[in-house]
Motif scaffolding. Structure first.
Motif, PDB file in Angstrom:
ATOM      1  N   THR A 165      58.186  41.564  37.527  1.00 20.97           N
ATOM      2  CA  THR A 165      57.066  40.651  37.245  1.00 20.97           C
ATOM      3  C   THR A 165      56.183  41.212  36.138  1.00 20.97           C
ATOM      4  OG1 THR A 165      57.050  39.756  39.489  1.00 20.97           O
ATOM      5  CG2 THR A 165      54.979  39.612  38.257  1.00 20.97           C
ATOM      6  N   VAL A 210      56.369  28.551  34.844  1.00 19.78           N
ATOM      7  CA  VAL A 210      55.132  28.447  34.068  1.00 19.78           C
ATOM      8  C   VAL A 210      55.023  27.041  33.495  1.00 19.78           C
ATOM      9  CG1 VAL A 210      53.787  29.455  32.181  1.00 19.78           C
ATOM     10  CG2 VAL A 210      55.412  30.868  33.437  1.00 19.78           C
ATOM     11  N   THR A 221      46.949  31.666  38.066  1.00 15.27           N
ATOM     12  CA  THR A 221      48.158  32.339  38.554  1.00 15.27           C
ATOM     13  C   THR A 221      48.172  32.320  40.079  1.00 15.27           C
ATOM     14  OG1 THR A 221      46.936  34.418  38.267  1.00 15.27           O
ATOM     15  CG2 THR A 221      48.504  33.855  36.564  1.00 15.27           C
ATOM     16  N   LEU A 225      55.469  39.506  32.419  1.00 18.34           N
ATOM     17  CA  LEU A 225      54.143  39.240  31.851  1.00 18.34           C
ATOM     18  C   LEU A 225      53.947  39.977  30.529  1.00 18.34           C
ATOM     19  CD1 LEU A 225      53.573  37.807  34.539  1.00 18.34           C
ATOM     20  CD2 LEU A 225      51.262  38.694  34.391  1.00 18.34           C
ATOM     21  N   TRP A 240      51.458  33.034  26.052  1.00 18.52           N
ATOM     22  CA  TRP A 240      50.810  32.039  26.918  1.00 18.52           C
ATOM     23  C   TRP A 240      49.351  31.832  26.505  1.00 18.52           C
ATOM     24  CZ3 TRP A 240      52.833  34.704  32.023  1.00 18.52           C
ATOM     25  CH2 TRP A 240      54.195  34.413  32.169  1.00 18.52           C
ATOM     26  N   ILE A 293      59.777  32.972  38.357  1.00 15.76           N
ATOM     27  CA  ILE A 293      58.375  32.680  38.076  1.00 15.76           C
ATOM     28  C   ILE A 293      58.388  31.463  37.153  1.00 15.76           C
ATOM     29  CG2 ILE A 293      56.287  33.514  36.933  1.00 15.76           C
ATOM     30  CD1 ILE A 293      57.280  36.392  37.538  1.00 15.76           C
ATOM     31  N   LEU A 339      54.140  34.424  41.105  1.00 14.11           N
ATOM     32  CA  LEU A 339      54.330  35.689  40.382  1.00 14.11           C
ATOM     33  C   LEU A 339      55.267  36.629  41.148  1.00 14.11           C
ATOM     34  CD1 LEU A 339      50.693  36.355  39.143  1.00 14.11           C
ATOM     35  CD2 LEU A 339      52.710  36.201  37.675  1.00 14.11           C
ATOM     36  N   VAL A 377      50.744  29.570  36.233  1.00 11.07           N
ATOM     37  CA  VAL A 377      51.886  30.446  36.531  1.00 11.07           C
ATOM     38  C   VAL A 377      52.132  30.380  38.036  1.00 11.07           C
ATOM     39  CG1 VAL A 377      52.849  32.762  36.341  1.00 11.07           C
ATOM     40  CG2 VAL A 377      51.272  31.918  34.578  1.00 11.07           C
ATOM     41  N   HIS A 378      53.329  29.935  38.411  1.00  9.37           N
ATOM     42  CA  HIS A 378      53.657  29.668  39.812  1.00  9.37           C
ATOM     43  C   HIS A 378      54.535  30.788  40.373  1.00  9.37           C
ATOM     44  CE1 HIS A 378      56.039  27.613  43.055  1.00  9.37           C
ATOM     45  NE2 HIS A 378      54.870  27.064  43.303  1.00  9.37           N
TER      46      HIS A 378
END
Ligand SMILES: [Zn+2]
Length: 363
Positions: free
Chosen positions: A198, A47, A62, A202, A209, A45, A102, A99-100
């Motif tokens: 994931t 960011v 996201t 987070l 973030w 993931i 997830l 966020v690329h």
């Protein structure tokens, strides 16, 4: 924005996202989910964090919660980064966090779910909720949705699904099928037995973030539900009058649905929006899923069913396996140039309005 923003696979999408974020001067993070791509690359993931003039207001975007839906989300995120590189005057004043992917496993392996067959947008249960149960109607539909064998070439899937719609009605069926289940690990819309990787990433980083932001607008990008190339925003929190007014003013009164007005969507367990709201700290936090429509619900469910059958019960070397993968990508990211252009334009406008809405004096 043009269709070249769409990448052909996860790895090139990831490389392009990271390169653009660096060119724009973003801080960049990579969080491995501990899995490998079909070519053996680490799946992450990524960011990108861009500090604005003020970090009090923040846009969080996201993508790729549902793996294969990341083709679109990634293209839109890349388009925005590239636009801000080329046009410094259009760079947002607010802090932006992108966020690329997830669910990088689902993106790389062309699945909607993750490495353990988990629908991640059913996995974000709150501390008070248990990974147990399924909607009352799910067990009756299990045989139809999750056959224990590979897809048969001439099975009338659409007819069977249609019959189920006629029998149960579409709203009840959506609720029974798609709201999230925790009892059929190989079935569709399985929310998992514990917090996914994931989810844990987070949990460990979300607060950081958001940083010093006092007001956060979060857009979670999805595809596959709604009218072709159109979008709807789905909110899953009680809105204040000011928030309703803000949404209507910046996006139009008919562009969003709340839990009370839902027509297209349906309540789900364990979704990211509700989790994000619970983790907002003292901030004003407004979150929406942006769903961009593709094909009919019937075609999308048939594609999900066939790909899930193949994943669990079919030899990957069989032609039917690749057919199912290709159809899955098609229903979540159609090849049509017209669709791709429209969703990029509409997504772009949506983000522009969100940024305008975040500028001081508007909320
Ligand atoms: Zn989705």
């Amino acid at each position: 924005m043009d269709t070249s923003l769409f990448s052909s696979d996860y790895l090139s999408a990831r490389d392009r996202f990271r390169a653009a974020a660096l060119r724009l001067g973003c801080e960049l993070e990579a969080h491995s989910v501990g899995e490998r791509s079909p070519d053996g690359d680490d799946l992450c993931i990524d960011v990108a964090i861009r500090a604005g003039n003020s970090d009090q207001r923040m846009l969080l975007v996201t993508s790729g919660m549902h793996g294969v839906e990341g083709f679109f989300g990634s293209a839109l995120q890349l388009g925005l980064l590239e636009e801000w590189i080329a046009h410094p005057e259009r760079r947002p004043a607010s802090r932006c966090v992108f966020v690329h992917a997830l669910n990088p496993y689902g993106f790389a392996w062309r699945r909607r779910v993750n490495e353990t067959n988990v629908d991640l947008n059913r996995n974000f249960l709150l501390a008070s909720e248990a990974y147990r149960g399924s909607p009352p109607g799910y067990s009756r539909l299990d045989d139809l949705l999750n056959p224990r064998h590979g897809p048969a070439r001439w099975e009338p899937v659409a007819v069977k699904l249609l019959a189920a719609i006629v029998r149960h009605g579409m709203p009840a069926l959506k609720q029974a099928v798609a709201s999230g289940q925790y009892e059929y690990p190989r079935g569709l819309f399985y929310g998992g037995g514990e917090a996914s990787r994931t989810n844990r990433i987070l949990e460990a980083n979300f607060e950081r973030w958001l940083g010093n932001a006092e007001k956060v607008f979060h857009l979670d990008l999805h595809t596959g539900l709604g009218r072709w190339a159109n979008f709807k925003l789905f909110v899953d929190q009680a809105l204040s009058d000011a928030q309703q007014h803000w949404l209507a003013r910046h996006f139009g009164p008919d562009t969003y649905e709340t839990p009370e007005t839902q027509k297209v969507a349906f309540p789900t367990r364990g979704n990211l929006l509700r989790w994000g709201y619970a983790h907002r700290g003292g901030r004003e936090y407004l979150a929406a899923v942006a769903e961009f429509g593709t094909y009919s619900v019937l075609r999308v469910v048939a594609a999900l069913r066939a790909e899930n059958q193949c994943h669990h019960w079919q030899n990957p070397a069989d032609a039917v396996y690749e057919d199912a993968k290709r159809e899955l990508v098609e229903v979540f990211c159609p090849r049509s140039d017209a669709w791709r252009l429209r969703v990029l334009e509409r997504g772009h406008r949506l983000i522009e309005r969100a940024i305008a809405g975040l500028s001081p004096g508007t909320i």
